[in-house]
Design a protein around this motif. Structure first.
Motif, PDB file in Angstrom:
ATOM      1  N   ARG A 182      30.133  62.016  37.039  1.00  0.00           N
ATOM      2  CA  ARG A 182      30.410  62.864  35.882  1.00  0.00           C
ATOM      3  C   ARG A 182      30.661  64.283  36.390  1.00  0.00           C
ATOM      4  O   ARG A 182      29.909  64.768  37.237  1.00  0.00           O
ATOM      5  CB  ARG A 182      29.232  62.867  34.899  1.00  0.00           C
ATOM      6  N   PRO A 183      31.696  64.950  35.882  1.00  0.00           N
ATOM      7  CA  PRO A 183      31.985  66.309  36.361  1.00  0.00           C
ATOM      8  C   PRO A 183      30.780  67.233  36.216  1.00  0.00           C
ATOM      9  O   PRO A 183      29.971  67.101  35.296  1.00  0.00           O
ATOM     10  CB  PRO A 183      33.141  66.759  35.452  1.00  0.00           C
ATOM     11  N   VAL A 184      30.689  68.169  37.129  1.00  0.00           N
ATOM     12  CA  VAL A 184      29.564  69.097  37.220  1.00  0.00           C
ATOM     13  C   VAL A 184      30.071  70.506  36.964  1.00  0.00           C
ATOM     14  O   VAL A 184      31.186  70.866  37.356  1.00  0.00           O
ATOM     15  CB  VAL A 184      28.932  69.014  38.633  1.00  0.00           C
ATOM     16  N   SER A 185      29.233  71.324  36.327  1.00  0.00           N
ATOM     17  CA  SER A 185      29.540  72.749  36.188  1.00  0.00           C
ATOM     18  C   SER A 185      28.917  73.495  37.367  1.00  0.00           C
ATOM     19  O   SER A 185      27.689  73.527  37.510  1.00  0.00           O
ATOM     20  CB  SER A 185      29.007  73.291  34.870  1.00  0.00           C
ATOM     21  N   TYR A 186      29.766  74.058  38.210  1.00  0.00           N
ATOM     22  CA  TYR A 186      29.324  74.785  39.397  1.00  0.00           C
ATOM     23  C   TYR A 186      29.434  76.294  39.168  1.00  0.00           C
ATOM     24  O   TYR A 186      30.340  76.768  38.477  1.00  0.00           O
ATOM     25  CB  TYR A 186      30.205  74.449  40.600  1.00  0.00           C
ATOM     26  N   ARG A 187      28.537  77.014  39.800  1.00  0.00           N
ATOM     27  CA  ARG A 187      28.711  78.462  39.965  1.00  0.00           C
ATOM     28  C   ARG A 187      28.817  78.704  41.460  1.00  0.00           C
ATOM     29  O   ARG A 187      27.874  78.434  42.211  1.00  0.00           O
ATOM     30  CB  ARG A 187      27.540  79.240  39.375  1.00  0.00           C
ATOM     31  N   VAL A 188      29.966  79.204  41.889  1.00  0.00           N
ATOM     32  CA  VAL A 188      30.244  79.408  43.306  1.00  0.00           C
ATOM     33  C   VAL A 188      30.401  80.911  43.535  1.00  0.00           C
ATOM     34  O   VAL A 188      31.308  81.537  42.989  1.00  0.00           O
ATOM     35  CB  VAL A 188      31.516  78.653  43.745  1.00  0.00           C
ATOM     36  N   GLY A 221      33.970  70.383  37.856  1.00  0.00           N
ATOM     37  CA  GLY A 221      34.765  69.368  38.519  1.00  0.00           C
ATOM     38  C   GLY A 221      33.979  68.472  39.438  1.00  0.00           C
ATOM     39  O   GLY A 221      32.815  68.150  39.167  1.00  0.00           O
ATOM     40  N   TYR A 222      34.616  68.104  40.561  1.00  0.00           N
ATOM     41  CA  TYR A 222      34.100  67.062  41.438  1.00  0.00           C
ATOM     42  C   TYR A 222      33.329  67.596  42.643  1.00  0.00           C
ATOM     43  O   TYR A 222      32.310  67.038  43.031  1.00  0.00           O
ATOM     44  CB  TYR A 222      35.265  66.206  41.952  1.00  0.00           C
ATOM     45  N   THR A 223      33.865  68.648  43.258  1.00  0.00           N
ATOM     46  CA  THR A 223      33.275  69.027  44.540  1.00  0.00           C
ATOM     47  C   THR A 223      33.559  70.474  44.894  1.00  0.00           C
ATOM     48  O   THR A 223      34.505  71.081  44.381  1.00  0.00           O
ATOM     49  CB  THR A 223      33.805  68.114  45.662  1.00  0.00           C
ATOM     50  N   VAL A 224      32.728  70.998  45.785  1.00  0.00           N
ATOM     51  CA  VAL A 224      32.946  72.305  46.408  1.00  0.00           C
ATOM     52  C   VAL A 224      32.678  72.126  47.897  1.00  0.00           C
ATOM     53  O   VAL A 224      31.635  71.582  48.282  1.00  0.00           O
ATOM     54  CB  VAL A 224      32.011  73.388  45.842  1.00  0.00           C
ATOM     55  N   VAL A 275      36.874  77.889  51.202  1.00  0.00           N
ATOM     56  CA  VAL A 275      36.141  77.269  50.099  1.00  0.00           C
ATOM     57  C   VAL A 275      37.126  76.485  49.247  1.00  0.00           C
ATOM     58  O   VAL A 275      38.037  77.064  48.640  1.00  0.00           O
ATOM     59  CB  VAL A 275      35.421  78.331  49.240  1.00  0.00           C
ATOM     60  N   VAL A 276      36.969  75.163  49.222  1.00  0.00           N
ATOM     61  CA  VAL A 276      37.884  74.292  48.490  1.00  0.00           C
ATOM     62  C   VAL A 276      37.129  73.707  47.297  1.00  0.00           C
ATOM     63  O   VAL A 276      36.089  73.063  47.460  1.00  0.00           O
ATOM     64  CB  VAL A 276      38.410  73.162  49.390  1.00  0.00           C
ATOM     65  N   MET A 277      37.670  73.935  46.086  1.00  0.00           N
ATOM     66  CA  MET A 277      37.052  73.437  44.858  1.00  0.00           C
ATOM     67  C   MET A 277      38.027  72.510  44.152  1.00  0.00           C
ATOM     68  O   MET A 277      39.169  72.907  43.868  1.00  0.00           O
ATOM     69  CB  MET A 277      36.658  74.603  43.946  1.00  0.00           C
ATOM     70  N   ILE A 278      37.600  71.284  43.899  1.00  0.00           N
ATOM     71  CA  ILE A 278      38.432  70.319  43.177  1.00  0.00           C
ATOM     72  C   ILE A 278      37.921  70.229  41.752  1.00  0.00           C
ATOM     73  O   ILE A 278      36.795  69.808  41.505  1.00  0.00           O
ATOM     74  CB  ILE A 278      38.423  68.944  43.861  1.00  0.00           C
ATOM     75  N   ARG A 279      38.755  70.652  40.816  1.00  0.00           N
ATOM     76  CA  ARG A 279      38.374  70.735  39.415  1.00  0.00           C
ATOM     77  C   ARG A 279      38.407  69.377  38.736  1.00  0.00           C
ATOM     78  O   ARG A 279      38.925  68.399  39.278  1.00  0.00           O
ATOM     79  CB  ARG A 279      39.314  71.692  38.681  1.00  0.00           C
ATOM     80  N   GLN A 280      37.885  69.375  37.513  1.00  0.00           N
ATOM     81  CA  GLN A 280      37.899  68.160  36.698  1.00  0.00           C
ATOM     82  C   GLN A 280      39.333  67.698  36.488  1.00  0.00           C
ATOM     83  O   GLN A 280      40.236  68.492  36.225  1.00  0.00           O
ATOM     84  CB  GLN A 280      37.232  68.433  35.356  1.00  0.00           C
ATOM     85  N   ALA A 281      39.538  66.393  36.622  1.00  0.00           N
ATOM     86  CA  ALA A 281      40.868  65.805  36.457  1.00  0.00           C
ATOM     87  C   ALA A 281      40.691  64.347  36.048  1.00  0.00           C
ATOM     88  O   ALA A 281      39.630  63.759  36.265  1.00  0.00           O
ATOM     89  CB  ALA A 281      41.643  65.895  37.777  1.00  0.00           C
ATOM     90  N   PRO A 282      41.699  63.741  35.444  1.00  0.00           N
ATOM     91  CA  PRO A 282      41.617  62.300  35.160  1.00  0.00           C
ATOM     92  C   PRO A 282      41.315  61.522  36.434  1.00  0.00           C
ATOM     93  O   PRO A 282      41.780  61.890  37.519  1.00  0.00           O
ATOM     94  CB  PRO A 282      43.010  61.976  34.613  1.00  0.00           C
ATOM     95  N   ARG A 283      40.538  60.470  36.293  1.00  0.00           N
ATOM     96  CA  ARG A 283      40.116  59.725  37.480  1.00  0.00           C
ATOM     97  C   ARG A 283      41.305  59.220  38.284  1.00  0.00           C
ATOM     98  O   ARG A 283      41.289  59.215  39.517  1.00  0.00           O
ATOM     99  CB  ARG A 283      39.201  58.568  37.055  1.00  0.00           C
ATOM    100  N   ARG A 284      42.354  58.818  37.592  1.00  0.00           N
ATOM    101  CA  ARG A 284      43.549  58.339  38.286  1.00  0.00           C
ATOM    102  C   ARG A 284      44.111  59.433  39.190  1.00  0.00           C
ATOM    103  O   ARG A 284      44.500  59.181  40.326  1.00  0.00           O
ATOM    104  CB  ARG A 284      44.586  57.903  37.255  1.00  0.00           C
ATOM    105  N   LEU A 285      44.154  60.679  38.676  1.00  0.00           N
ATOM    106  CA  LEU A 285      44.661  61.782  39.480  1.00  0.00           C
ATOM    107  C   LEU A 285      43.728  62.087  40.640  1.00  0.00           C
ATOM    108  O   LEU A 285      44.187  62.434  41.739  1.00  0.00           O
ATOM    109  CB  LEU A 285      44.829  63.034  38.611  1.00  0.00           C
ATOM    110  N   PHE A 286      42.423  61.926  40.435  1.00  0.00           N
ATOM    111  CA  PHE A 286      41.498  62.189  41.540  1.00  0.00           C
ATOM    112  C   PHE A 286      41.737  61.223  42.688  1.00  0.00           C
ATOM    113  O   PHE A 286      41.676  61.609  43.855  1.00  0.00           O
ATOM    114  CB  PHE A 286      40.048  62.094  41.059  1.00  0.00           C
TER     115      PHE A 286
END
Length: 293
Positions: free
Chosen positions: A174-180, A191-194, A221-232
């Motif tokens: 499940r997507p996470v709310s990050y503070r970077v 999104g998915y990751t930092v 610093v690479v951040m991958i935002r929330q996206a449809p699972r197919r796009l991920f």
């Protein structure tokens, strides 16, 4: 002639660590170099062996994957000891970032004749790990969970284990709310990751940060935002070439100190070994390690 101490992870790459050292050891000795071999019982033991060898003025060879490379490199960071790598793990991503040759004869020439060069390291700080130093990257989110799954794999190895681990992790994510926070400036990201990367590579050859350099005094610093699972899943495939950074769902920043926090317990990892839960702070240590490459 250089004097070497090889510190071997005997379980690297499915117990191929010692086998990877054999042809290099033969060539080193034929050239007149001194070589001692030590087998580690744990990462802490490998670090102890490396520090003792360094105190005697020997070049340390980390024989294994990114875990032992990062662990020994972290232990030697800030010292005058020179580190060389004999890649023998599943990922070997830091060796890949240094463009080390894989053929034993070519690698031996590097170890014997190349002059040491300084690289950056990453100081990692969290509640569980007050101070750990690694080489490649710190990653928080779905990729940390994927790495845990890959480490638990019994059949698959190398890139296949990471890809299978990624599929398993994404399925229930499940997507996470990050503070970077990058050098004091806050960025909010769902999104998915930092990833805070010193090396361009992670996850067995995936190019997470194509422009990352090991000697520029900065972390990418690479951040991958929330996206449809197919796009991920498409993004996962694009990690083979680094093309993912051109997508609007991917944000790339650069800085010296990165703090990653989240709105729920989220795993983070570092160089395939450190496993804990956010928050975490990663700081670059410019030119803090001498290596042969």
């Amino acid at each position: 002639m250089r004097q070497f101490t090889a510190v071997v992870n005997p379980t690297a790459g499915g117990s191929t660590g010692a086998a990877a050292l054999l042809p290099v050891a033969r060539l080193l000795r034929e050239a007149g170099a001194g070589l001692e071999t030590e087998y580690s019982r744990s990462l802490a033991h490998a670090q102890e062996l490396a520090l003792r060898a360094g105190e005697r003025g020997r070049v340390v060879l980390a024989v294994g994957g990114d875990g032992i490379a990062g662990g020994i490199g972290g232990a030697l960071s800030g010292t005058d000891t020179v580190l060389g790598l004999v890649p023998a793990g599943r990922g070997n991503d830091f060796a890949r970032a240094l463009r080390l040759p894989t053929a034993a004869a070519d690698l031996t020439r590097v170890l014997l004749h190349h002059e040491p060069r300084r690289v950056d390291t990453i100081e990692v700080e969290s509640a569980v790990h007050p101070r750990t130093v690694v080489l490649g990257s710190v990653y928080a989110g779905v990729d940390a969970l994927a790495n845990q799954h890959a480490n638990q794999a019994r059949v698959l190895r190398g890139a296949a284990s990471y890809y299978a681990g990624g599929l398993r992790a994404v399925t229930g994510w499940r997507p996470v709310s990050y503070r970077v926070t990058v050098d004091g400036e806050e960025h909010f990201h769902r999104g998915y990751t930092v990833v805070a990367a010193n090396s361009a590579y992670y996850g067995s050859g995936r190019i997470i940060a194509p422009l990352a350099l090991t000697d520029d005094g900065l972390l990418d610093v690479v951040m991958i935002r929330q996206a449809p699972r197919r796009l991920f899943f498409t993004l996962m495939n694009e990690l083979k070439t680094g093309a993912h950074v051109a997508r609007p769902e991917v944000v790339v920043l650069r800085g010296r100190e990165i703090r990653i926090e989240a709105d729920r317990p989220v795993p983070y990892g570092a160089d395939g070994e450190v496993e804990a839960t956010l928050p975490v702070t990663a700081r670059v240590r410019p030119g803090d390690l001498s290596m042969l490459f």
